[in-house]
Scaffold this motif. Structure first.
Motif, PDB file in Angstrom:
ATOM      1  N   ALA A 195      29.806  48.069  55.190  1.00  0.00           N
ATOM      2  CA  ALA A 195      31.057  47.633  55.322  1.00  0.00           C
ATOM      3  C   ALA A 195      31.841  46.585  55.180  1.00  0.00           C
ATOM      4  N   LEU A 196      30.718  45.675  55.205  1.00  0.00           N
ATOM      5  CA  LEU A 196      31.380  44.145  55.634  1.00  0.00           C
ATOM      6  C   LEU A 196      31.363  43.999  54.289  1.00  0.00           C
ATOM      7  N   VAL A 197      30.308  43.754  53.029  1.00  0.00           N
ATOM      8  CA  VAL A 197      30.552  43.858  52.293  1.00  0.00           C
ATOM      9  C   VAL A 197      30.891  44.323  50.895  1.00  0.00           C
ATOM     10  N   ASP A 198      31.339  45.401  51.695  1.00  0.00           N
ATOM     11  CA  ASP A 198      32.820  46.384  50.213  1.00  0.00           C
ATOM     12  C   ASP A 198      33.700  46.318  50.856  1.00  0.00           C
ATOM     13  N   ALA A 199      33.781  45.864  51.798  1.00  0.00           N
ATOM     14  CA  ALA A 199      35.118  45.377  52.406  1.00  0.00           C
ATOM     15  C   ALA A 199      35.609  44.675  51.607  1.00  0.00           C
ATOM     16  N   LEU A 200      34.936  43.020  51.776  1.00  0.00           N
ATOM     17  CA  LEU A 200      35.020  41.842  50.486  1.00  0.00           C
ATOM     18  C   LEU A 200      35.323  41.939  49.686  1.00  0.00           C
ATOM     19  N   ARG A 201      34.175  43.042  48.619  1.00  0.00           N
ATOM     20  CA  ARG A 201      34.044  43.331  47.005  1.00  0.00           C
ATOM     21  C   ARG A 201      35.757  44.880  46.960  1.00  0.00           C
ATOM     22  N   GLY A 202      35.822  44.946  48.028  1.00  0.00           N
ATOM     23  CA  GLY A 202      37.393  45.297  47.224  1.00  0.00           C
ATOM     24  C   GLY A 202      38.620  43.988  46.959  1.00  0.00           C
ATOM     25  N   GLY A 203      38.558  42.774  47.947  1.00  0.00           N
ATOM     26  CA  GLY A 203      39.588  42.172  46.898  1.00  0.00           C
ATOM     27  C   GLY A 203      39.223  41.499  46.928  1.00  0.00           C
ATOM     28  N   LEU A 204      38.241  40.563  46.940  1.00  0.00           N
ATOM     29  CA  LEU A 204      38.557  39.237  46.901  1.00  0.00           C
ATOM     30  C   LEU A 204      37.879  39.099  45.179  1.00  0.00           C
ATOM     31  N   ARG A 205      38.409  38.398  44.371  1.00  0.00           N
ATOM     32  CA  ARG A 205      37.780  37.504  42.774  1.00  0.00           C
ATOM     33  C   ARG A 205      36.403  37.143  42.956  1.00  0.00           C
ATOM     34  N   GLY A 206      36.795  36.445  43.613  1.00  0.00           N
ATOM     35  CA  GLY A 206      35.496  36.156  43.845  1.00  0.00           C
ATOM     36  C   GLY A 206      33.942  36.316  44.222  1.00  0.00           C
ATOM     37  N   ALA A 207      32.527  36.008  44.040  1.00  0.00           N
ATOM     38  CA  ALA A 207      31.736  36.803  43.797  1.00  0.00           C
ATOM     39  C   ALA A 207      31.265  37.185  45.586  1.00  0.00           C
TER      40      ALA A 207
END
Length: 470
Positions: A17-29
């Protein structure tokens, strides 16, 4: 790598859930535990540090930082902030939580007319020096060019220019910081003055510093520096003679001395490499043509084994030690502040140095005073203005089999010097940050004020773990 603390792992579902939430917003990897490149993403300069975060958010810009802080506020993982990743304690990486990684944010913008530089938090001092020296300007930085700008500055910032122009944190004009509420704030003498006070030497845990603005000073492109090797058997006499030179040195010089082993320097015969030695150093902060009378006393402390005093570019002088402290080496460094180098203290140093665990390890003394002491004790969070010297006990090695003995030597040497010390601790040389007693003394009387400022901007303790890694 050796484990430095037990992992506090999130559940696999919480990590996803943490990784998915971050990937939903960040331009960076965003790098999770099972992603390619995870081991590289979690690695820091100190090879002794082996921590396994749930995710590493490699922020591309300030907006990414804001998004990462928002996700952290919602999901509440343990947080750490990685800028240059060079701190001895390895505080840029945590176990089982989220690393907000700024190492891709490395821009340096110089205004030569205003004599200022705006530096993104992931930059190293080598990158700053390269940009500022195009204009014959510099600001006080570290003694190794791969040191990260943000971490060194937030902890104070000792370096070759400090007696002339102060610590790195004394040269701050402003900092841009993302606080726990996700707001982007600029702290300076005119805005958020309490936050600006805390950022100058108060360490981590205030938020995510995304850029720093520094004053610049004319210097270079060439500087003159002394580097003299004296026989180890003369160490007691050389230390006592150096003490007198340090007391009388002008503010344009920061005298330094180390009990070390001869590094593989090109000007030293190979059969001497690794032999115990006393190293004396100092860079003249001014025109090289004027350096002779200031550096000369460092060259007359005894009969030298080698005298490599020379003029070089400022950039070269700042990176001269880089190869001696490579990424992946194992490091455990502690420090003391002292008012005087008494004969008894010198004797204690020499007695401990006999047991130095590796040729790379060193006991190093830096002269303070000058511009450092001209800043009021309460003007910044850095609390060690009145001290005369900093003594760092630097255990450095490569073989994991030496882990126990090297750390034990650093701790026992530090303990032996306690009776001579002020009680203060330099945040950037504080072991692995694992000792509560060190954190309590590092900020002296400023600790309570700093804690109140942290509560003001982070009432729910989002950055509390990062603060404890300072």
């Amino acid at each position: 790598m050796t484990r430095t603390e037990s992992p506090a792992r999130m559940s696999s579902g919480a990590e996803r859930a943490l990784v998915d939430a971050l990937r939903g917003g960040l331009r960076g990897a965003v790098v999770g535990r099972t992603d390619p490149g995870y081991d590289e993403a979690r690695r820091v300069w100190n090879g002794l540090v082996d921590r396994a975060p749930a995710a590493v958010a490699r922020c591309a810009d300030v907006a990414d930082v804001v998004d990462a802080v928002r996700v952290a506020r919602e999901q509440r993982p343990v947080l750490s902030i990685r800028a240059g990743g060079h701190q001895v304690a390895g505080s840029g990486v945590c176990d089982g939580g989220l690393v907000i990684d700024l190492s891709s944010m490395r821009g340096v913008q110089v205004d030569p007319m205003a004599r200022t530089a705006r530096v993104q938090a992931g930059a190293t001092w080598g990158e700053v020096d390269r940009a500022t020296q195009l204009h014959g300007l510099a600001t006080p930085g570290g003694e190794v060019s791969v040191t990260g700008v943000a971490g060194l500055t937030l902890g104070g910032g000792l370096g070759a220019m400090m007696r002339t122009h102060g610590l790195s944190c004394d040269n701050l004009r402003s900092v841009e910081i993302v606080t726990a509420d996700g707001m982007v704030r600029t702290a300076s003498r005119d805005q958020h003055r309490d936050l600006f006070w805390a950022a100058r030497g108060g360490g981590r845990g205030l938020g995510v510093v995304t850029s720093l603005e520094f004053d610049l000073h004319p210097l270079g492109p060439e500087v003159a520096g002394a580097l003299v090797l004296y026989p180890y058997e003369d160490a007691a006499a050389v230390l006592r003679a150096w003490r007198e030179v340090a007391r009388q040195a002008p503010d344009t010089l920061t005298p330094e001395i180390g009990l070390w082993s001869i590094p593989p320097l090109p000007d030293v015969p190979g059969d001497l490499h690794g032999a115990p030695v006393v190293i004396v150093a100092g860079v003249y902060i001014g025109a090289p043509a004027d350096a002779g009378p200031v550096l000369e006393p460092l060259r007359r402390l005894g009969v030298p084994l080698a005298d490599m005093t020379a003029t070089s570019s400022y950039v070269e002088s700042q990176r001269a030690l880089d190869d001696l402290f490579p990424a992946g080496g194992r490091y455990y460094w502690k420090s003391h502040f002292v008012d005087e180098l008494t004969d008894e203290l010198i004797d204690a140093l020499l007695a401990c140095d006999v047991h130095r665990p590796s040729p790379e390890s060193v006991v190093y003394i830096r002269t303070l005073g000058g511009a450092i002491a001209r800043v009021g004790e309460d003007e910044t969070a850095y609390p060690h203005r009145a001290a005369g010297f900093n003594i760092s006990v630097d255990a450095s090695w490569h073989d994991p089999a030496l882990d126990h003995s090297a750390i034990a030597w650093a701790r026992s040497t530090w303990d032996a010097l306690v009776p001579f010390a002020t009680g203060g601790v330099y945040l950037n040389f504080a072991g692995l940050g694992e000792e509560d007693a060190l954190r309590a003394t590092a900020l002296g009387a400023h600790g309570a004020r700093l804690a109140e400022i942290r509560r003001t901007y982070d009432p729910n303790g989002l950055f509390e773990a990062a603060a404890h890694r300072a």
